[in-house]
Design an enzyme around this catalytic site. Structure first.
Site, short mmCIF file in Angstrom:
data_model
loop_
_atom_site.label_atom_id
_atom_site.label_comp_id
_atom_site.label_asym_id
_atom_site.label_seq_id
_atom_site.Cartn_x
_atom_site.Cartn_y
_atom_site.Cartn_z
CG ASP A 1 -7.97 18.58 -44.78
OD1 ASP A 1 -6.69 18.52 -46.03
OD2 ASP A 1 -8.94 18.88 -45.18
CD GLU B 1 3.31 7.01 1.91
OE1 GLU B 1 2.94 5.80 1.36
OE2 GLU B 1 2.68 8.21 1.55
CD GLU C 1 -2.79 2.99 -2.32
OE1 GLU C 1 -1.59 2.01 -1.94
OE2 GLU C 1 -1.55 4.15 -2.57
CB VAL D 1 -0.72 0.13 1.34
CG1 VAL D 1 -1.66 1.19 1.55
CG2 VAL D 1 -2.33 -1.00 1.59
CG ASP E 1 -9.86 13.97 -43.73
OD1 ASP E 1 -8.73 13.96 -44.49
OD2 ASP E 1 -10.09 15.51 -42.99
CG ASP F 1 -12.99 19.17 -43.45
OD1 ASP F 1 -12.12 17.96 -43.79
OD2 ASP F 1 -12.84 20.29 -43.68
#
Length: 1047
Positions: free
Chosen positions: A380, A786, A338, A333, A721, A717
């Site tokens: 493009d 830790e 986390e 842990v 594409d 667009d």
């Protein structure tokens, strides 16, 4: 139609799908014969049903997505997540076991696994939601398919046949506004011209005229002028077509397959890859440390005697074994950050808000970070580098005498009539020649321009809208300048005035071959039909060869600058139309119905001038490309437009130099596919251009770049594409001009369709990555501390200093706010002058790792040290710690606390913590279990304080706090206050204190905490100073070496 037509529709046909029949390269008769159909009769119902069974419905496949169960399993295919899951399961089992035994701390024990499970569930939900969005591009593709079609079946016209029931060989009628339901060969033009808007599929910037004439078999998609493609729209004309491909065999079906294929090959972002690598290393480290802890403490739960040199009489303590197993779980842990997924998500979400303010809308959070290491932008042209709004840039008119011309440059790049002006323009004093040009441009025009919010949009053909904008910029002669007209407001005031002064009675359609539209058309054709020219004062003189040559020379100059040129001419004597007012019974009306009469009507014309129209580049793009060059990012332009136009635009915006030889840098998509070493071509420094590019070309370019280790951002667009957008590391769609297909396939949408927005987003992405790197390092350094703390505890054999739920609280809640606040660090001023980082650059260098190991070791010593001090010292450095009345023990007793039961005469006095009193009369040895609660609280408080001060160290990788003080990021100071506030909350709220197994601290104890925690700043300042000195020396040696080499 007689029997022969019926037989055509019913005749058995050979399979058409095995080899694609090049209908575009065959004449109409051959196509009808090959498909066994007659355009007058169409297919019979029987034959249509038979072919539907053979070819299936005319619709795109629905790919089965992954099952929810499989998606859930995939969310746990991550090293960090798997370690967390194992830690949660083990701690849950241990908590259950302690509960069965009637343990007192079962509430605390269950909090830890439940919180870890909650983290995993949230992580899985977010992952599943992102995965489920992946296939939306395919759904959007289906939206652009036609729903109905007008078909000839059994010799009858069927107006609303469901488009999905079409089969190859069906005869379909197309009119203006129709959406093409399948790929089809044009058999017959009913109107004189047919034009289709197919830019979303092919990338062309203008509507394309269609013909019945066959084209070469090797033509690219843009060159197939006799074919119409599913999903495109008829903007002009009326024709009869033959269905050649349906469903997945159409061009849009191929795009569908390519999108699905690209979706299957999506890769993790560079950061995700680095975190996965880190997780694997972390797993190894955790395994090694857990094994060491186990080996160091094995003597406490397993003992034996030696008999005749062999171990005998083994004694095993299950209770002690479980205790050290819990320490191993606590170690896991402690080692896993986390809170990292939550902090990364928060930082990316904040980044998306910043980008949204710059018109870049991020659809997928990880793409924010990926932008920071973009090395190639494949852009493009139409709508991204250019405005996608046709604009007149040059006006050429006749002068005072034959053989002379005058030219005006026209400013502005949009449909906004107030955007720019005409240079050197005689405002309000239009001569007769300019008046005639304005009148023709206004009257021979069916388009309109409207204001929509802050934008001006065209209704109708873009070319005609550009001419209307030109008329507005030309203004009116003084005699007609009567103010604003009602109805259209001020947008098209001048056009309306001209229309009110003149009446238009008929329109002759525009045709690409005939190149004439009323009296506006291609310059060469108008000159062929013109016999006169109009001079400045309105005088009409014959068009001599000298004048014609001069106009054609000017035309060539403008054409080489990628301008589309249109000429203006008129005719005054039209006796056939003198009394014609649009009445269908008038003899002149019959003349207009037959297009073959148009050349006879349009002869003996008077030529008045010409204009050059183009889709102009955006004004800010040139600077954006310079910024890319400075940032080490290469720009490649990939467009479906023609080569000359694209090259001219690229020179203008700075992709190429004005006189640079670009023969090796500018290729068509087809030419690129034919060269031997494609990767070498793509490795060229500087800009590249690919014109006439099809979807497969774009996809191949992106794939090759990615294989070469580039991080590719692709803009687009259109439907064409979408596959490349899906395949690229960052797919960027246009928000205004983009199709829904492109948007759904993309990672980011540009709200303003502007290339410079991409460059701004890259800078923001780099800044976000730097800040993420800061808080990732901060969190990892905290976790190292830790781990060091737990390892030292186990190695020294003292009681467990911090329980897993306390470590979980630190990792998730206490570390979270400062880590998130580090995401607000101001960006470096030269962030867009540095080359992009490599996607395989490590998050943590060897020196940084060493620094954090030193810091981690200090955290371990400080947290374990303060635990030992409380048990063994009544005061420390002048701070009195005896106020609570606790009993002091020797260091030897503390490290051998497991043997407490064998100590004779050992007793412990009661001590107070807050309002609680702890008494150990019945079992003095409990002093090392439940009695360690004050020492444990001190350890936890020291850990929290050190990590708060360590967050100040993370403001800069090497910069001192003297040069980058804490107030450069006020959010960090606020976050530190929040974290300390949360720690006080669990200390001083009794219920929470019970859950976390801690007690309130006195003033003197807080002084001890600060005294032990503050040195972490001094230690890191010394390490930063060493880092700056060594880096300076290495840079100096590099400079000296290069100087020596130069000499």
């Amino acid at each position: 139609m007689g029997r022969g037509g019926q037989n055509y529709g019913k005749e058995e046909s050979e399979p058409l799908s095995e080899v694609v029949f090049p209908a575009w390269a065959k004449d109409v008769r051959e196509c009808e014969e090959r498909f066994h159909v007659n355009q007058e009769f169409g297919l019979s119902s029987f034959e249509a049903d038979r072919r539907r069974k053979e070819y299936g419905l005319n619709e795109l496949e629905k790919h089965e997505g992954q099952s929810i169960f499989k998606l859930i399993l995939e969310q746990f295919n991550d090293t960090l997540v798997r370690i967390l899951l194992i830690a949660a399961v083990v701690s849950f089992v241990l908590a259950w076991f302690d509960g069965e035994e009637g343990g007192e701390m079962e509430i605390t024990a269950f909090v830890e696994p439940l919180v870890i499970f909650l983290i995993l569930i949230v992580n899985a939900v977010v992952g599943i939601w992102q995965e489920s969005n992946a296939e939306k591009a395919l759904e959007a593709l289906k939206e652009i398919q036609s729903e109905h079609a007008t078909v000839i079946r059994d010799g009858k016209r069927v107006p609303n046949l469901p488009a999905k029931e079409l089969v190859p060989a069906d005869i379909v009628e197309l009119r203006v506004g129709d959406k093409v339901p399948a790929d089809m060969r044009v058999l017959r033009l009913i109107s004189s011209t047919v034009r289709l808007e197919q830019g979303s599929l092919t990338g062309e910037s203008e509507a394309v005229s269609k013909t019945v004439k066959a084209v070469p078999e090797n033509s690219d998609i843009q060159g197939k002028k006799c074919m119409v493609f599913a999903g495109t729209t008829v903007v002009n004309g009326h024709c009869i077509c033959l269905v050649t491909q349906t469903g997945m065999n159409t061009e849009i079906g191929k795009v569908h397959s390519q999108i699905h294929e690209a979706a299957q090959s999506e890769e993790d972002t560079p950061l995700k890859k680095k975190l996965n690598e880190f997780g694997e290393v972390l797993t190894l480290i955790i395994g090694v440390i857990c094994a060491l802890v186990w080996l160091i403490n094995v003597k406490y739960f397993l003992s034996w005697e030696y008999v005749n040199g062999w171990p005998r009489n083994f004694k095993f303590s299950f209770e002690k074994c479980t205790y050290y197993f819990e320490i191993a779980v606590a170690l896991a842990v402690a080692a896993i950050p986390e809170g990292l997924p939550a902090v990364i998500t928060t930082c990316l979400a904040l980044g998306t808000r910043k980008m949204a303010q710059k018109n870049a809308l991020v659809r997928k959070l990880p793409s924010v970070e990926t932008l920071g290491c973009t090395t190639v932008i494949c852009s493009d042209k139409t709508g991204t580098l250019t405005t996608n709004q046709m604009a007149v840039s040059k006006l050429v008119a006749n002068d005072f005498r034959p053989g002379t011309l005058r030219a005006f440059n026209v400013e502005g790049t949009t449909y906004n009539p107030f955007d720019g002006k005409i240079q050197d323009w005689p405002s309000g004093r239009l001569d007769a020649n300019l008046e005639m040009i304005a009148k023709i441009a206004a009257l021979c025009n069916d388009s309109g321009v409207e204001q929509s919010g802050n934008h001006y949009v065209a209704n109708g053909l873009p070319t005609e809208a550009a001419l209307q904008v030109l008329v507005e910029k030309m203004g009116l002669p003084e005699r007609l300048n009567v103010g604003s007209t009602s109805g259209l407001g001020d947008v098209l005031r001048c056009c309306q005035v001209w229309k009110n002064t003149e009446a238009r009675i008929a329109t002759l359609e525009f045709d690409r071959d005939r190149k004439s539209m009323g009296v506006i058309g291609a310059v060469e054709n108008l000159l062929e039909r013109s016999s006169f020219i109009q001079l400045v004062d309105g005088t009409i003189v014959p068009l001599d060869q000298n004048s014609k040559d001069l106009i054609l020379e000017r035309l060539r100059e403008m054409s080489t600058s990628a301008l589309r040129c249109l000429g203006f001419a008129y005719k005054e004597d039209l006796p056939e139309f003198e009394t014609y007012n649009g009445d269908e019974d008038h003899p002149a009306h019959q003349l207009l119905l037959n297009p073959s009469n148009y050349p006879f009507i349009e002869n003996q014309l008077i030529f008045v001038g010409l204009v050059g129209i183009r889709d102009p580049p955006r004004t800010e793009v040139r600077q954006a490309i310079e910024d890319c060059r400075a940032a080490g990012i290469r720009v490649m332009v990939i467009t479906g437009d023609n080569k000359n136009t694209a090259e001219a635009i690229c020179r203008e915006i700075g992709v190429f130099g004005p006189y640079e030889d670009i023969s090796s840098r500018s290729l068509t998509g087809k030419e690129f596919m034919e060269i031997q070493n494609q990767k070498n071509h793509l490795r060229q420094s500087g800009g590249l251009l690919f014109s006439r590019a099809e979807p497969r070309h774009k996809q191949e370019i992106v794939r090759l770049l990615k294989e070469d280790g580039e991080v590719v951002a692709m803009t687009g667009d259109g439907v064409n594409d979408a596959p490349a957008l899906k395949l690229a590391d960052i797919g960027i769609a246009m928000g205004i001009a983009g199709t829904e297909v492109a948007k759904e396939a993309s990672d980011m949408v540009l709200a303003d369709d502007n290339f410079s927005t991409i460059v701004a987003a890259v800078g923001e992405g780099r800044s976000i990555y730097d800040n993420m790197k800061a808080f990732i390092r901060y969190m990892i350094s905290s976790n190292i501390g830790e781990v060091a703390s737990i390892f030292l505890t186990a190695a020294l054999g003292i009681p467990e200093g911090m329980i897993p739920v306390q470590l979980l609280w630190v990792n998730l809640v206490t570390d979270g706010p400062p880590a998130t606040a580090l995401g607000f660090n101001p960006p470096d001023k030269d962030i867009m002058r540095k080359p992009p980082r490599r996607s395989d650059d490590s998050l943590i260098t060897a020196w940084i790792l060493f620094r954090y190991l030193v810091i981690g070791l200090y955290v371990g010593i400080a947290t374990v040290g303060v635990f030992i001090i409380w048990f063994t010292h009544g005061s420390f450095l002048g701070i009195d710690l005896s106020g609570d009345g606790h009993t002091l023990v020797s260091y030897s007793q503390l490290t051998n606390w497991g043997q407490c039961g064998t100590w004779e005469g050992f007793s412990v006095s009661p001590f107070t913590a807050g309002s609680q009193e702890f008494n150990f009369d019945t079992n003095p040895c409990e002093y090392f279990q439940s009695g360690k609660i004050k020492a444990s609280t001190l350890s936890l408080s020291v850990l929290v304080a050190i990590e708060m001060f360590n967050s100040l160290n993370a403001l800069s990788e090497d910069g001192s706090l003297l040069t980058m003080p804490p107030w450069v990021n006020p959010w960090l100071l606020l976050a530190m206050s929040v974290s300390f506030g949360l720690h006080f909350l669990i200390l001083y709220v009794p219920f929470l204190a019970q859950v976390f197994g801690i007690v309130p601290l006195s003033f003197n104890e807080w002084l001890l905490v600060l005294l032990v925690a503050l040195p972490v700043i001094i230690i890191d300042e010394i390490l930063k100073f060493i880092g700056r000195c060594t880096r300076g020396l290495s840079n100096s040696s590099v400079r000296k070496g290069s100087k020596h080499k130069a000499e």
